[in-house]
Design an enzyme around this catalytic site. Structure first.
Site, mmCIF file in Angstrom:
data_model
loop_
_atom_site.group_PDB
_atom_site.id
_atom_site.type_symbol
_atom_site.label_atom_id
_atom_site.label_comp_id
_atom_site.label_asym_id
_atom_site.label_seq_id
_atom_site.Cartn_x
_atom_site.Cartn_y
_atom_site.Cartn_z
ATOM 1 N N SER B 54 42.195 31.404 23.613
ATOM 2 C CA SER B 54 41.209 30.825 24.526
ATOM 3 C C SER B 54 39.826 31.443 24.385
ATOM 4 C CB SER B 54 41.690 30.851 25.981
ATOM 5 O OG SER B 54 42.231 32.072 26.323
ATOM 6 N N GLU B 75 42.198 45.503 30.183
ATOM 7 C CA GLU B 75 40.759 45.350 29.981
ATOM 8 C C GLU B 75 40.016 46.673 30.050
ATOM 9 O OE1 GLU B 75 42.631 43.614 32.103
ATOM 10 O OE2 GLU B 75 42.671 41.635 31.176
ATOM 11 N N ARG B 184 34.498 27.387 28.576
ATOM 12 C CA ARG B 184 35.760 26.902 28.047
ATOM 13 C C ARG B 184 35.648 25.464 27.554
ATOM 14 N NH1 ARG B 184 40.428 24.151 29.468
ATOM 15 N NH2 ARG B 184 42.356 25.180 28.867
HETATM 16 C C1 TPP Z 1 43.528 40.845 34.496
HETATM 17 C C2 TPP Z 1 43.930 39.651 33.727
HETATM 18 N N1 TPP Z 1 43.790 39.648 32.396
HETATM 19 C C3 TPP Z 1 44.120 38.555 31.681
HETATM 20 C C4 TPP Z 1 44.614 37.437 32.291
HETATM 21 C C5 TPP Z 1 44.952 36.199 31.485
HETATM 22 N N2 TPP Z 1 46.409 36.004 31.421
HETATM 23 C C6 TPP Z 1 47.065 35.174 32.235
HETATM 24 S S1 TPP Z 1 48.727 35.152 31.992
HETATM 25 C C7 TPP Z 1 48.591 36.290 30.732
HETATM 26 C C8 TPP Z 1 49.826 36.753 30.006
HETATM 27 C C9 TPP Z 1 50.833 37.334 30.942
HETATM 28 O O1 TPP Z 1 51.980 37.740 30.247
HETATM 29 P P1 TPP Z 1 53.331 37.913 31.049
HETATM 30 O O2 TPP Z 1 53.111 38.837 32.183
HETATM 31 O O3 TPP Z 1 54.396 38.304 30.097
HETATM 32 O O4 TPP Z 1 53.627 36.483 31.668
HETATM 33 P P2 TPP Z 1 54.326 35.248 30.860
HETATM 34 O O5 TPP Z 1 53.453 34.926 29.703
HETATM 35 O O6 TPP Z 1 55.649 35.725 30.443
HETATM 36 O O7 TPP Z 1 54.359 34.164 31.863
HETATM 37 C C10 TPP Z 1 47.264 36.650 30.536
HETATM 38 C C11 TPP Z 1 46.784 37.606 29.540
HETATM 39 C C12 TPP Z 1 44.752 37.489 33.695
HETATM 40 N N3 TPP Z 1 45.201 36.447 34.393
HETATM 41 N N4 TPP Z 1 44.431 38.602 34.374
#
Ligand code: TPP
Ligand code: TPP
Ligand code: MG
Ligand code: MG
Lengths: 301, 333, 333, 301
Positions: B54, B75, B184
């Protein structure tokens, strides 16, 4: 306001409904996450329809258990569980992520009554639950606090701050569940940034750890019981799951983390789940019963 | 900032097609800019916090895997790992959503990056409500206020694909920390491959002396559309593309105030401390004139479609036109 | 904000003693305010990040140990634990240095606290360069810009001990999130126990129609001193104590602009997006007049003594006087 | 530019000098931290005068080892080590925290040449060192990267983000040292917010852990050797220390975390260290030798 404690068969049926809801609402919105919601469905169903003492009829019931998804992106499963449990009409699911609806892309307390605290930025939820658990104990409440986290989310440092805090204050009314589906946005968690050995980490941080197949509902229920019985420390349940669980072409594929099925894909998925887009949409549109009680459950089919 | 601002007419094509502009994603400009940097500069690194796709850093990742660094969802760590690389003489670009780049790692940006004055290049994706259905938590709308307040930081909010690409590349030449904000969804293309881009120098896209519309990001397009509509009513609006929010082009603002006598700012950002505030700070210090601020008025975003949200939050061209009319009434009154 | 701002003369004692004012720490006002709240409100909790002494929450901790929560050095967790408590109907106050409260937990403040709109009360200690010898990293100078940009937040920068105490207590009545900024070193007392304090309502401490000095925090004292000196030259300066930065008192600003025709803002904060910016945003939208901004001009702080630093950074009363003279020249010119 | 590798006797003398410097500069500034600098003195001396390959004569020497104190508040020991090692004249120590001096309350790269990255907000330094270690390996440099952290600082979540990162990328050129003095500002670390069992935590995060008495210089040197020999993972040295070490009335008392000794207290402390404020101040004022080499060391007394 007792715990619902549905039977195993009922729970399995509920989980099936939730999966159908997830696919249907995503097909409608054409925006949102598929993978995590489907891996969280089974333990989520166990939580909402067996373990927790919640009262959708009276959201501020002081005796209610508290639940919070730190992984705000799994709103499809959160909203489905809420609707199926009677927090709001099922038909509202069709307004997911729409400007007009009340179901935001990430959980919003002021848009969706029943959400305790808004979420969407990863890593913050366990801390919120720590505050709730600490405050509940201060109030001499017997309520329990449940926090659902992701496995990729374990990379956020704040989780370990909260983890230390909960152990230090011996918050045994706090139970965390990790959706250990081994995937995150950019791929396998172990490739992106390894979190293993995760159970060792939590143990070294002073928690009681239970590992379980997150799709095995009896196992999940036993894990919740173990958490309830554990005194003097918080419990974390590592729920080993499969991303996209239940839909053949989604299972174990990280590419499904954040995308919805196309309408064709949704039809295929719903066929695998024994229904169709038209008929499940109709069910959402027409089934208006709010309350789900042990005696009056399963009215929909 | 002492030389006069070059006045350049909007490039032919885009102005002709304001009604039906080419649509292109600014994040692609970031991705393509990085790709070009990857070729040209062996010391450019790219870091990402589990958002390769993204943020479009996946382009770089595929081509230069050895200089691509996956950080995972961390981050704070990402900001400081970038600082460590920069301290070795590398030029690290990092990417995550702007909401997290600016807020989750604000302290790291302030102390480790900005106070040390390291050339860390911060890419904030998903700026503004135009992100759409993800909703409030993912719609970065406080970045201008936050980044602008931190010494040593520079901040760029490019208006379209081309400008994002050029800015991304230009940042590598600046030995200080920079923040670039992009979006986006596809947005109208209003510049082209040859439009000049100089960090800190605003571009005047359209001349006019009745009122100045100063905009950044996707709002530059809305301002151009508004200027067209105003022209039909006999009002000649200057359109200034204020792509660099810090250091802001004081000269361009002062000239706008002096020559036009009224200003409308337009941004996809909170009204408090954003472009409007930055321009107002200059205006009251140089040449006070009536201003109207088109922006998000201190509320969180929400889920919806890009157009729906921009309309609901009052930041489409009709809002710019209405603001211009209010400002003009005040200018006369 | 629609009612007229009450005009109140500066309390007798302090005005008499501007030359040799009583010195008192604002952080003590925070500590004493909490103490009073502890008695009055059983649902007030206090959280701290390993800084009990320097934030003066130790007063509360000793008296109400069961409602005092030590978090350790974990500001992110602290912000969200407070949110969890607030979600249960408690009123949690948290304290750490403002640099960390505003930056290290900015994302938590934005998403969990502000977006949910929970009554978390954030105490930011060590605001401004007047912190002294700790140096840049511990001198919070970006808080106004950051907090002001976040919807649902209120922000108070009280001017002295009494006002800090009153503001700390008043915050408990507001069912929304608030941020209060205070300092480390003793600063002049310019109000007293009976000076009215209403969140969102500026206090006019001295009347005048030639120019308005709008200040917050310790700069209110500097503005009063400057007003005295200006009076000797026949210039009547209005002094406005803008203790609430958000929501800002639009009416008081508009009246200042209209009635005085020139404004100087004074703050111990970065010039970008601070009080000056907040006032400028109102001025250009209501009644544009020349303004001068006394503030820290986009540079990091450093070690030194309070007075040394304030002089070096150009925020002592002579700087306010010089700014007033510049503004007056521009007003006439 | 070889490592200095002073003899044990020389190292012990250096550590004594550093403690004298710390007390003297704090007595002069009447602002700053006493406790942590004194607990970090012995392993700090081992680091600067034996272990590390640094070149104060050429600060940008590409072959230099990199060091970074994540605990920015221990500037008294950092600056003393730097001055004693030849980064700047000893007399500069007397300008600590003064507006006119170049020694800020917390380390500032642009004020004090030799500081690689500014610091002062806890929890960020290990991440910085991760970037340096990763970049160094990328450059095929044999340099090593040293990071000094506090034990209270372990409560910061970012440390665990960095910890996971370093293990994931197998940064065996990275060596962290934790000043495990069991104290932080508000009291005992275990009372404020417990971090134990700390070794288990780091092991579960994939690091090689060495525990050592942080005041036992031979032990510390052995720990550095062990870190050097450890391949495929980063090493963390838990240096068990005593806050305020070396000054009887400061030892093991958290109240000394952030305050300087009064002039009288400084006299008492310096007497315990075998000197006086006047004579040690004179030494700082007059001893101008910049370079410290094995042959030309110990010139001051
Ligand atoms: C602080 C923060 N950083 C990045 C994101 C973007 N983001 C949303 S879901 C995700 C991945 C999460 O991985 P996981 O906890 O394994 O959940 P799954 O993909 O298994 O649903 C990211 C990086 C976010 N929502 N919040
Ligand atoms: C992010 C951040 N929070 C709080 C502080 C204030 N602070 C400075 S030192 C310190 C205690 C550190 O404890 P420890 O790491 O054990 O160091 P020691 O007291 O042993 O020197 C705190 C809370 C800070 N500098 N940075
Ligand atoms: Mg996952
Ligand atoms: Mg310690």
């Amino acid at each position: 306001m007792p715990r619902l404690q549905l039977s195993l068969d009922e729970l399995r049926e509920r989980a099936l409904f939730v999966r159908r809801d997830i696919i249907t609402l995503l097909a409608r919105s054409q925006s949102g996450h598929s993978g995590g919601p489907l891996s969280s469905t089974d333990f989520g169903t166990a939580l909402f329809f067996h373990e927790m003492d919640v009262n959708p009829e009276r959201l501020d019931d002081p005796g209610r258990d508290l639940w919070h998804f730190s992984i705000g992106h799994v709103t499809p499963v959160i909203y489905s569980l809420m609707a199926e449990r009677g927090y709001f009409p099922l038909v509202d699911l069709l307004g997911f992520r729409q400007f007009k609806g009340h179901l935001q892309g990430h959980p919003s307390k002021h848009d969706t009554p029943g959400i305790e605290v808004s979420a969407g930025s990863l890593g913050q939820g366990l801390s919120v639950c720590c505050g709730m658990a600490y405050g509940s104990r201060f109030d001499r409440s017997t309520r329990r606090v449940y926090c659902v986290m992701g496995d990729g989310e374990q990379q956020e440092g704040q989780i370990w701050e909260a983890s230390m805090f909960a152990a230090h204050y011996k918050l045994d009314n706090l139970c965390a569940v990790i959706d250990y589906n081994r995937k995150q946005i950019d791929g396998d968690v172990q490739d992106v940034l390894g979190i293993a050995p995760l159970a060792d980490k939590w143990r070294a941080f002073g928690w009681h750890v239970v590992e379980v197949d997150g799709h095995d509902i009896p196992g999940v229920l036993a894990a919740f019981d173990e958490a309830r019985a554990t005194k003097g420390k918080p419990t974390v349940i590592l729920a080993h799951t499969v991303m996209g669980k239940g839909i053949s072409f989604m299972e174990d594929d990280y590419k499904w983390h954040g995308v919805p099925p196309s309408v064709e894909q949704a039809e295929k998925a719903l066929a695998e789940l024994g229904t169709s887009l038209a008929s499940w949409t109709r069910r959402l549109e027409t089934h208006t019963a709010r309350a789900v009680t042990p005696s009056a459950n399963g009215g929909a089919s | 900032m002492s030389q006069p601002t070059p006045v350049m007419p909007a490039p032919e094509a885009p102005v002709k097609s304001l009604a039906k502009p080419e649509m292109k994603r600014t994040r692609e400009g970031f991705g393509h800019g990085l790709l070009e940097l990857g070729e040209k500069r062996p010391n450019v690194f790219v870091l990402v916090g589990d958002l390769s796709g993204s943020t479009n850093v996946s382009f770089f990742a595929e081509k230069f895997p050895d200089r691509f660094l996956q950080i995972g969802i961390a981050e704070q760590n990402m900001m400081c790992v970038a600082a460590g690389l920069a301290a070795l003489g590398k030029i690290p670009y990092l990417a995550t959503y702007g909401a997290f780049a600016s807020c989750r790692s604000a302290d790291q940006m302030r102390v480790t990056v900005a106070y040390t004055d390291l050339p860390v290049k911060i890419g904030g994706a998903h700026g503004g409500i135009s992100v759409g259905p993800d909703g409030a938590t993912h719609q970065a709308m406080e970045e201008i206020a936050i980044v602008r307040s931190i010494p040593n930081m520079k901040l760029i909010v490019p208006c379209d694909y081309w400008e994002t690409k050029k800015a991304t590349i230009a940042m590598a030449d600046d030995p200080h920390p920079n923040y670039i904000r992009f979006g986006r969804e596809p947005v109208p293309v209003v510049t082209d491959a040859n439009t000049p881009f100089t960090l800190g120098k605003a571009n005047v896209l359209r001349e006019g002396k009745d009122i100045a519309l100063i905009a950044c990001g996707v709002m530059v397009y809305e301002a151009l559309v508004a200027a067209d509509a105003l022209a039909e009513r006999g009002i000649q609006a200057r359109v200034v593309n204020m792509h660099t929010l810090k250091p802001i082009d004081v000269d361009a603002i002062e000239r706008a105030a002096r020559e036009c006598g009224a200003i409308v700012t337009a941004e996809e950002h909170q009204v408090n401390g954003g472009l409007g505030g930055a321009v107002a700070e200059v205006v009251v210090r140089t040449h006070p004139v009536p201003m109207e601020l088109v922006a998000v008025h201190d509320r969180f975003g929400r889920s919806g479609k890009q157009e729906e949200l921009m309309a609901a939050f009052g930041i489409k061209s009709p809002d710019v036109i209405a603001a211009a009319e209010r400002a003009l009434r005040r200018k006369k009154g």
